[in-house]
Scaffold this motif. Structure first.
Motif, PDB file in Angstrom:
ATOM      1  N   LYS A 318     -19.859 -14.043  31.151  1.00 37.23           N
ATOM      2  CA  LYS A 318     -21.067 -13.591  31.835  1.00 37.23           C
ATOM      3  C   LYS A 318     -21.749 -14.757  32.550  1.00 37.23           C
ATOM      4  O   LYS A 318     -22.079 -15.771  31.929  1.00 37.23           O
ATOM      5  N   ASP A 319     -21.962 -14.619  33.834  1.00 40.70           N
ATOM      6  CA  ASP A 319     -22.535 -15.679  34.672  1.00 40.70           C
ATOM      7  C   ASP A 319     -21.730 -16.980  34.574  1.00 40.70           C
ATOM      8  O   ASP A 319     -22.264 -18.068  34.803  1.00 40.70           O
ATOM      9  N   GLY A 320     -20.475 -16.849  34.152  1.00 40.59           N
ATOM     10  CA  GLY A 320     -19.636 -18.049  34.010  1.00 40.59           C
ATOM     11  C   GLY A 320     -20.094 -18.984  32.917  1.00 40.59           C
ATOM     12  O   GLY A 320     -19.653 -20.134  32.836  1.00 40.59           O
ATOM     13  N   MET A 321     -20.956 -18.484  32.034  1.00 34.73           N
ATOM     14  CA  MET A 321     -21.663 -19.349  31.097  1.00 34.73           C
ATOM     15  C   MET A 321     -20.738 -20.207  30.234  1.00 34.73           C
ATOM     16  O   MET A 321     -20.921 -21.413  30.117  1.00 34.73           O
ATOM     17  N   ASP A 322     -19.750 -19.555  29.614  1.00 33.73           N
ATOM     18  CA  ASP A 322     -18.869 -20.294  28.709  1.00 33.73           C
ATOM     19  C   ASP A 322     -17.478 -19.684  28.825  1.00 33.73           C
ATOM     20  O   ASP A 322     -16.950 -19.132  27.874  1.00 33.73           O
ATOM     21  N   MET A 323     -16.907 -19.762  30.004  1.00 32.06           N
ATOM     22  CA  MET A 323     -15.646 -19.065  30.254  1.00 32.06           C
ATOM     23  C   MET A 323     -14.445 -19.997  30.303  1.00 32.06           C
ATOM     24  O   MET A 323     -13.361 -19.602  30.702  1.00 32.06           O
ATOM     25  N   ASP A 325     -14.382 -22.823  32.027  1.00 31.82           N
ATOM     26  CA  ASP A 325     -14.325 -23.459  33.342  1.00 31.82           C
ATOM     27  C   ASP A 325     -15.511 -24.398  33.460  1.00 31.82           C
ATOM     28  O   ASP A 325     -16.660 -23.962  33.576  1.00 31.82           O
ATOM     29  N   GLU A 326     -15.232 -25.698  33.423  1.00 34.80           N
ATOM     30  CA  GLU A 326     -16.308 -26.690  33.379  1.00 34.80           C
ATOM     31  C   GLU A 326     -17.071 -26.820  34.699  1.00 34.80           C
ATOM     32  O   GLU A 326     -18.043 -27.567  34.776  1.00 34.80           O
ATOM     33  N   ARG A 327     -16.650 -26.088  35.716  1.00 35.30           N
ATOM     34  CA  ARG A 327     -17.395 -26.131  36.975  1.00 35.30           C
ATOM     35  C   ARG A 327     -18.494 -25.084  37.007  1.00 35.30           C
ATOM     36  O   ARG A 327     -19.265 -25.020  37.962  1.00 35.30           O
ATOM     37  N   GLN A 328     -18.546 -24.251  35.966  1.00 36.94           N
ATOM     38  CA  GLN A 328     -19.485 -23.124  35.972  1.00 36.94           C
ATOM     39  C   GLN A 328     -20.353 -23.110  34.726  1.00 36.94           C
ATOM     40  O   GLN A 328     -20.004 -23.689  33.703  1.00 36.94           O
ATOM     41  N   GLY A 329     -21.442 -22.346  34.801  1.00 40.56           N
ATOM     42  CA  GLY A 329     -22.261 -22.046  33.625  1.00 40.56           C
ATOM     43  C   GLY A 329     -22.763 -23.299  32.939  1.00 40.56           C
ATOM     44  O   GLY A 329     -23.354 -24.182  33.559  1.00 40.56           O
ATOM     45  N   LEU A 330     -22.511 -23.379  31.633  1.00 31.29           N
ATOM     46  CA  LEU A 330     -22.992 -24.521  30.854  1.00 31.29           C
ATOM     47  C   LEU A 330     -22.189 -25.794  31.136  1.00 31.29           C
ATOM     48  O   LEU A 330     -22.560 -26.865  30.670  1.00 31.29           O
ATOM     49  N   ARG A 331     -21.098 -25.651  31.844  1.00 28.57           N
ATOM     50  CA  ARG A 331     -20.246 -26.782  32.232  1.00 28.57           C
ATOM     51  C   ARG A 331     -19.746 -27.566  31.015  1.00 28.57           C
ATOM     52  O   ARG A 331     -19.709 -28.809  31.008  1.00 28.57           O
ATOM     53  N   LEU A 332     -19.384 -26.813  29.978  1.00 23.53           N
ATOM     54  CA  LEU A 332     -18.753 -27.426  28.807  1.00 23.53           C
ATOM     55  C   LEU A 332     -17.307 -27.775  29.147  1.00 23.53           C
ATOM     56  O   LEU A 332     -16.689 -27.108  29.984  1.00 23.53           O
ATOM     57  N   PRO A 333     -16.746 -28.811  28.507  1.00 19.05           N
ATOM     58  CA  PRO A 333     -15.397 -29.238  28.878  1.00 19.05           C
ATOM     59  C   PRO A 333     -14.390 -28.096  28.784  1.00 19.05           C
ATOM     60  O   PRO A 333     -14.374 -27.344  27.817  1.00 19.05           O
ATOM     61  N   GLY A 334     -13.561 -27.963  29.798  1.00 19.12           N
ATOM     62  CA  GLY A 334     -12.529 -26.932  29.811  1.00 19.12           C
ATOM     63  C   GLY A 334     -12.031 -26.672  31.218  1.00 19.12           C
ATOM     64  O   GLY A 334     -12.834 -26.463  32.129  1.00 19.12           O
ATOM     65  N   VAL A 335     -10.717 -26.712  31.381  1.00 14.94           N
ATOM     66  CA  VAL A 335     -10.092 -26.392  32.667  1.00 14.94           C
ATOM     67  C   VAL A 335      -9.163 -25.207  32.424  1.00 14.94           C
ATOM     68  O   VAL A 335      -8.187 -25.307  31.681  1.00 14.94           O
ATOM     69  N   PRO A 564      -9.990 -36.393  36.132  1.00 13.72           N
ATOM     70  CA  PRO A 564     -11.173 -35.730  36.680  1.00 13.72           C
ATOM     71  C   PRO A 564     -11.930 -35.021  35.565  1.00 13.72           C
ATOM     72  O   PRO A 564     -11.315 -34.489  34.638  1.00 13.72           O
ATOM     73  N   ASP A 565     -13.244 -35.043  35.643  1.00 14.65           N
ATOM     74  CA  ASP A 565     -14.069 -34.416  34.606  1.00 14.65           C
ATOM     75  C   ASP A 565     -15.292 -33.803  35.271  1.00 14.65           C
ATOM     76  O   ASP A 565     -16.206 -34.516  35.677  1.00 14.65           O
ATOM     77  N   ASN A 566     -15.287 -32.499  35.404  1.00 13.40           N
ATOM     78  CA  ASN A 566     -16.436 -31.805  35.989  1.00 13.40           C
ATOM     79  C   ASN A 566     -17.397 -31.279  34.929  1.00 13.40           C
ATOM     80  O   ASN A 566     -18.333 -30.555  35.245  1.00 13.40           O
ATOM     81  N   SER A 567     -17.115 -31.609  33.655  1.00 12.25           N
ATOM     82  CA  SER A 567     -18.009 -31.126  32.597  1.00 12.25           C
ATOM     83  C   SER A 567     -19.252 -32.000  32.539  1.00 12.25           C
ATOM     84  O   SER A 567     -19.272 -33.127  33.041  1.00 12.25           O
TER      85      SER A 567
END
Ligand SMILES: [Cu+2]
Length: 736
Positions: A318-323, A325-335, A564-567
């Motif tokens: 939802k809203d990319g919050m924790d999906m 994908d570190e480029r979205q939402g809370l931007r927690l580490p994850g690709v 690369p680290d977008n988190s």
């Protein structure tokens, strides 16, 4: 034993028979006296209502418990096996739809016995609760008899003083002291692996998992050894999904409906429907990391120890919050990589499953309380099993719980993970029977030395290696608990991990805690600093007189190249997940709260561990102790209601991780103090939602929780699995 649940004089036969087996002579006694109740009554062990009286004659521990454990062989090349990084399980829609019993919402479609129906199919979730949801993604998991190896390293058999000793080959013949290759251990694994599969789930996308029992098949002609559910049943619980009773895999349900047995037997299957739907349809109730494990009554510890552990991270798109994908939402580490079959993998987001075990030394006698029940007659216990040298050793009923001397992460002991020089998210899970861990991130100049070479022996060998010169060099940023993302992150020097608990952290491998940058090739050890030599409680930890020499490295990180680290590391005041609301008048609910006290019963035996003075009764709900309003309400809650429950640790000198199925709770009082005012200054478990109350000796926790979505029988129990299997569990229910 698979006794029927017929009542005999007010006590389930199961309880009487099992209790009657104490000391080996009990079976004969119980047989000689019919159902055994007169024997128990004569001895004064029964209170008028049929429960074992807590004031009954105290039986001495001698003869009941055998505390001898083997010393596992020493790993000779530690920190060389790579850490297994789980990949997402692939769905299998064709297999299931083409089966004779395709899954679906129709009558009798929930299990292969055709006696149960899914309470709520995803398409029927009401709009005001976020529905309708799509049809479930279909997975299949077979419970299989297979093998697992904890290391590829050569090992050196050692005795309890840490000195090289002889070992045995598969025919039981002696082998002179020296290097050996470790034989694989026999497991009952989900899809035959340990840990089992990982399902990457998402809120809004339900999953249906068909668990099927293949344990009667033995294609590898393996020795089944002397532990695991003796009748090869399984019962899988998704800990702690918001799940209907028929898909929850708990013994209060299983003994009264569905299999009407401890679990599902060979050849049977069950479709567990995981709606991936937050309690109440409320986004604030979303969680982030479940696991699934066995829950067969009386044999959960043995079945989990025999490998029935699986992983279930759950993402929130939802809203990319924790999906992931570190480029979205809370931007927690994850690709994130989306696979063509609908599953997905997330790089830099790694579950870490902690599990301790002991390997047979061939000279320790297998002698267990349960031998008197004839559970594994082929083993011929009590005797030694040199032919099982190097394989997992288990004791169903030690006095103090079960702790191993080999620590594993994702099924491998002393693994190494080569990390990119960037941030990672790690999802910690304690899948051990009894062990509690306390983790730190440390650097060591000299590196690991075997405890044996440092002159240690006996229980001090647990963990096998130490980094005595090590110093803490990094911190964790904790972002989630059992209950999912916390309201704000916590910076931690160390954290405790109790059985079944989950903790998620971000580790930034680009710099040390003093701000200096890391460089390629630097080594960081995830280190256990809690010394816990028995299942009773810790001997030493940060909170209780840390032993500065007990620094056991469990996982080696080697820092590699930049990546690369977008988190984004969340700031200390960053809102991660808002807490669900607490009613302003919650204090007015205190007087009539439900109270449950866990305690050690003096009667001992199979019902050593009690709640409100009673052993687990799978057919009934437990009553609360008398509360301040003068009531002893049954643990029966109306669907859609909320209440305050209290859990107390009544026994001195023991700790209990007490787990409540179904919904996450929020602690409002600990040891009589209101913790809702400034939670960040108190116990770390009180800042967010949890499904397991970690109780120090004498502690009391009052929490607020809801009972939404489903009806039916559930359980709460100690997650020290030895305690659970010896009756520290109670049934409760949600009524329409
Ligand atoms: Cu316990």
């Amino acid at each position: 034993m698979s006794e029927e649940s017929a009542e005999a004089g007010g006590v389930a036969r199961r309880t009487v028979l099992k209790w009657g087996a104490i000391g080996g002579a009990g079976v004969a006694l119980a047989t000689a006296q019919g159902v055994g109740v007169p024997f128990l009554a004569q001895k004064g062990f029964l209170s008028p209502d049929g429960a074992f009286a807590a004031t009954a004659e105290v039986l001495s521990d001698g003869g009941l418990y055998i505390e001898n454990f083997p010393t596992s062989p020493l790993i000779l090349s530690p920190f060389t096996d790579p850490l297994p990084v789980p990949k997402a399980l692939h769905p299998e829609p064709q297999t299931l739809i083409a089966s004779p019993d395709p899954p679906g919402p129709g009558f009798g479609q929930q299990n292969s016995l055709h006696n149960e129906t899914h309470q709520l199919w995803p398409t029927d979730i009401p709009p005001d609760k976020g529905g309708p949801y799509p049809e479930p993604i279909l997975y299949k998991i077979d419970v299989q008899l297979r093998t697992h190896s904890f290391t590829t390293s050569q090992v050196m058999p050692i005795d309890k003083n840490g000195r090289p000793t002889e070992s045995f080959d598969e025919s039981g013949k002696r082998v002179a002291a020296g290097k050996r290759t470790l034989p694989p251990s026999t497991i009952h694994g989900f899809n035959g692996t340990f840990p089992g599969p990982m399902i990457n789930a998402e809120y809004g996308k339900p999953a249906l998992v068909r668990f099927e029992n293949h344990l009667e098949e033995n294609p590898l002609n393996l020795d089944r050894m002397d532990f695991g559910s003796p009748d090869h049943t399984f019962l899988t619980h998704l800990h702690n999904g918001h799940t209907a009773a028929e898909s929850d895999g708990n013994p209060h349900y299983a003994m009264t409906a569905g299999p009407q047995h401890e679990g599902f037997r060979a050849g049977q299957s069950v479709d567990q429907l995981y709606l991936n739907w937050p309690a109440g349809g409320d986004d604030r109730e979303k969680q982030s990391f479940f696991w699934f494990h066995d829950h067969v009554m009386d044999h959960t510890s043995a079945n989990v120890y025999k490998g029935q552990v699986g992983l279930y991270p759950i993402y929130d798109p939802k809203d990319g919050m924790d999906m992931g994908d570190e480029r979205q939402g809370l931007r927690l580490p994850g690709v994130r990589t989306d696979n063509p079959d609908g599953s997905f993998d997330v790089k830099y987001d790694i579950p870490l499953v902690f599990f301790d075990c002991r390997l047979d030394d061939g000279v320790t006698i297998h002698k267990d309380f349960h031998d008197g029940l004839g559970e594994f007659p082929a083993a011929g216990n009590p005797r030694t099993h040199p032919e099982w040298w190097g394989k997992t050793f288990f004791k169903h009923f030690p006095n103090h719980g079960f702790v191993g001397d080999i620590f594993t992460v994702n099924g491998i002991t002393t693994p190494v993970l080569n990390v990119d020089r960037r941030k990672y998210r790690f999802r910690f899970l304690d899948a051990s029977v009894s062990r509690i861990y306390e983790f730190k991130l440390m650097s060591s100049t000299r590196g690991p030395r075997s405890s044996a070479s440092l002159g240690y022996g006996g229980d001090e060998l647990q963990g096998q290696f130490r980094i005595e010169d090590a110093q803490q060099s990094m911190r964790f940023t904790q972002i989630a608990t059992d209950g999912g993302l916390m309201p704000f992150p916590l910076t931690r020097d160390s954290f405790e991990l109790w059985p079944a608990k989950r903790r998620e952290v971000i580790i930034d491998f680009t710099r040390y805690m003093d701000g200096t940058p890391t460089t390629k090739g630097d080594v960081i050890y995830l280190t256990n600093v809690m010394k816990m030599t028995t299942g009773r409680m810790w001997d030493k930890s940060t909170r209780f007189g840390l032993d500065p020499k007990y620094k056991v490295p469990v996982l080696k990180f080697v820092i590699g190249d930049n990546a690369p680290d977008n988190s984004v590391m969340p700031a200390p005041d960053k809102l991660l997940r808002e807490l669900p609301p607490l009613p302003a008048n919650w204090r007015s609910m205190l007087d009539n709260r439900l109270i449950f006290e866990v305690q050690r019963g003096s009667a001992g035996g199979e019902i050593e561990w009690l709640i409100n003075g009673k052993p687990f009764d799978p057919h009934n709900v437990l009553r609360s102790l008398k509360n301040r309003a003068g009531n002893s309400p049954p643990a029966s809650q109306k669907k859609g209601s909320f209440n305050l429950w209290e859990i107390r640790n009544g026994g001195g000198g023991w700790v209990h991780p007490v787990h409540f199925h179904q919904e996450e709770h929020r602690t409002v009082m600990r040891n009589g103090k209101d913790v809702t005012v400034t939670p960040e200054r108190g116990h770390p478990d009180d800042v967010s939602r949890e499904d397991l109350a970690a109780l120090d000796p004498g502690e009391s926790v009052i929490f607020y929780r809801g009972f939404r979505g489903f009806t039916g029988p559930y359980v709460a129990h100690c997650h020290n699995l030895m305690h659970e299997d010896h009756a520290m569990m109670f049934g409760w229910e949600i009524t329409p």
